[in-house]
Design an enzyme around this catalytic site. Structure first.
Site, PDB file in Angstrom:
ATOM      1  N   GLY A 132       0.604  -1.242   0.056  1.00 57.70           N
ATOM      2  CA  GLY A 132      -0.402   0.240   0.093  1.00 57.70           C
ATOM      3  C   GLY A 132       0.904   0.886  -0.064  1.00 57.70           C
ATOM      4  CG  ASP A 133       4.051   4.016   1.172  1.00 61.65           C
ATOM      5  OD1 ASP A 133       4.619   5.066   0.909  1.00 61.65           O
ATOM      6  OD2 ASP A 133       3.433   4.936   2.025  1.00 61.65           O
ATOM      7  CG  ASP A 134       7.349   4.078  -1.058  1.00 55.45           C
ATOM      8  OD1 ASP A 134       6.944   4.838  -1.801  1.00 55.45           O
ATOM      9  OD2 ASP A 134       8.065   5.607  -0.264  1.00 55.45           O
TER      10      ASP A 134
END
Length: 507
Positions: free
Chosen positions: A288-290
């Site tokens: 959900g992010d990097d």
């Protein structure tokens, strides 16, 4: 603790002897536990017998089964025990925090005697945060699932990171990670692709609702430590970041599968933070992010702490991250980031390939970055640099602390179904310089942007790049691909090799 089985390893890491105080061994205990070679005379016959037991699965006279397994690690261990020996119950409901900590505390006595391994058998092992020890391996069976407790009281509060000044989610203290270590040497967290499940959904819900007073726990955080290996595991549903080595050196992260819902908040995959000599390879991440975020401290706190991240190798990484980067540099980069090398990167349905995130007030630098061999499918941007990221820990940052971004190299990139080739935004009056992009082919999506290269306050060169780059990145013409050369030397961490270790337990 007399019923616990330990391993004594001889010269060969594949040959082990079990100290069994319940069965037919009658030799004095000093014979088996001493590290002095003179005490091991006469053990050879027993070792051969035990290896045969391990090989053919024979049971002992008291019907105890000898189980052995092999695993790949930088360091092998001389002693082993199972968490079930310390009262652990893998039924998915019994809380095992005390069992894990008791086992690790007990095994810590062997740090100077060849180290120790804690085996997590098949089962569902509910636990809160526990602390590791030095010269130690945590090993998860292929059918073992470590379940992170959703009870906040199972995660002790610890001080903010000194290079951050506060928790990432909230002011003040932060929850300790599920698996935590501080000031350690020679730690291995591995398995036969066993699973660590952070059960993050409740944490995500509370975070979105503003119901948490402290920063969410990570799955694994190791601080101020050296010689760290995290490998051959599946990590799912972390409350926040998954793997966070911080203030560490000689870190190997490999063979991880990391999975989180693509809309889960801040579930970064692997975040080396103020670390030296880090190798990340052969990982598959849905986030959900990097997927990977290289960091080194936040604004005035990171500047004051002054510990850069440097000498990082990232290779054979596959990433899916529709809202974030495959590899991010920053945004917390105030201690500096340098000498990062990434190659053989595959991304599917991700926001950007490589992104540099920084802002006025960050200070520090990002320099000597080399990326080659990227295959990207369905991307919003291939290249993204942001000089106005914002997000400060407080209002005390120095507006004159301007980050330096220079010597950024990308080559041998193939991308398809891309909305926009590049968004490169430096800082007015302090441009990002030394950008080099060569041998890049970008296939555009049907919903492509009319302007493919949006550039401001940047300077550099390009060669054989399609579609045509912006004028601030002057085209050197064909045959200049070598301008963005990838370093030919090896970093020290690339020379670290794992070996095949064996361990034997009585079940």
């Amino acid at each position: 603790m007399s019923d616990i089985e330990y391993i004594y390893c001889t010269d060969s890491p594949s040959v082990s002897a079990i100290i069994n105080q319940r069965t037919w061994f009658s030799a004095p205990m000093e014979l088996w536990t001493s590290t002095r070679r003179s005490k091991v005379i006469g053990v050879r016959v027993v070792l051969v017998y035990l290896v045969l037991l391990c090989t053919i699965g024979v049971e002992s006279r008291t019907s105890l089964k000898w189980d052995c397994f092999e695993y790949a690690a930088v360091s092998c261990r001389a002693h082993s025990a199972s968490v079930s020996d310390f009262g652990g119950v893998g039924d998915g409901t019994t809380v095992n925090t005390e069992a894990f900590q008791a086992a690790i505390d007990h095994l810590s006595q062997f740090s100077s005697e060849g180290g120790s391994l804690l085996y997590v058998p098949p089962g569902r092992w509910l636990t809160g945060s526990f602390n590791l020890t030095s010269y130690f391996t945590l090993y998860l069976d292929k059918d073992a699932v470590l379940l992170g407790s959703q009870d906040e009281s199972e995660y002790p509060l610890i001080e903010p990171l000194p290079s951050y000044g506060r928790g990432r989610d909230a002011d003040g203290a932060r929850f300790s990670s599920l698996i935590f270590g501080n000031n350690l040497t020679d730690v291995v967290i591995t398995g036969a692709n066993g699973t660590i499940d952070g059960q993050g959904e409740l944490w995500w819900t509370k975070f979105r609702a503003g119901e948490l007073n402290h920063t969410r726990p990570y799955l694994i955080e190791i601080m101020f430590s050296t010689n760290i290996q995290i490998s051959n595991l599946t990590l799912i549903n972390s409350p926040s970041w998954n793997v966070h080595p911080v203030y560490c050196s000689n870190v190997v992260v490999q063979g991880l599968t990391i999975l989180a819902p693509v809309r889960s908040p801040n579930t970064d995959g692997i975040n080396p933070d103020s670390c030296t000599n880090t190798r990340i390879q052969d990982c598959y991440i849905v986030s959900g992010d990097d997927c990977v975020a290289v960091k080194s401290g936040w604004d005035e706190y990171g500047i004051a702490f002054g510990m850069p991240t440097k000498e990082v190798v990232i290779r054979r990484l596959t990433c899916i991250s529709p809202t974030s980067a495959v590899i991010a540099l920053g945004s917390e980069m105030s201690g500096g980031i340098e000498d990062v090398r990434a190659e053989d990167i595959t991304a599917i349905d991700s926001e950007s390939g490589v992104r540099i995130k920084t802002a006025v007030g960050r200070g520090g630098y990002v320099k000597d970055i080399h990326v080659r061999g990227m295959t990207l499918k369905t991307m919003k941007w291939v290249f993204w640099m942001t000089g106005n990221y914002g997000s400060h820990p407080d209002n005390n940052y120095d507006p004159n602390a301007i980050p330096v971004i220079q010597n950024i190299n990308y080559r041998d990139v193939v991308a398809e179904n891309v909305t926009m080739a590049a968004r490169l935004e430096g800082i007015a009056g302090d441009p990002f310089t030394g950008i080099c992009i060569s041998n890049v082919t970008i296939g555009l999506a049907r919903n492509r942007k009319k302007l493919q290269w949006n550039c401001s306050d940047v300077a550099g060169i390009t060669s054989e790049v399609t579609p045509k780059p912006c004028d601030l990145l002057s085209d050197q013409g064909p045959g200049k691909i070598g301008a963005c050369n990838y370093p030919e030397d090896n970093l020290p961490i690339e020379n670290i090799e794992v070996q095949t270790c064996s361990s034997m337990l009585v079940t």
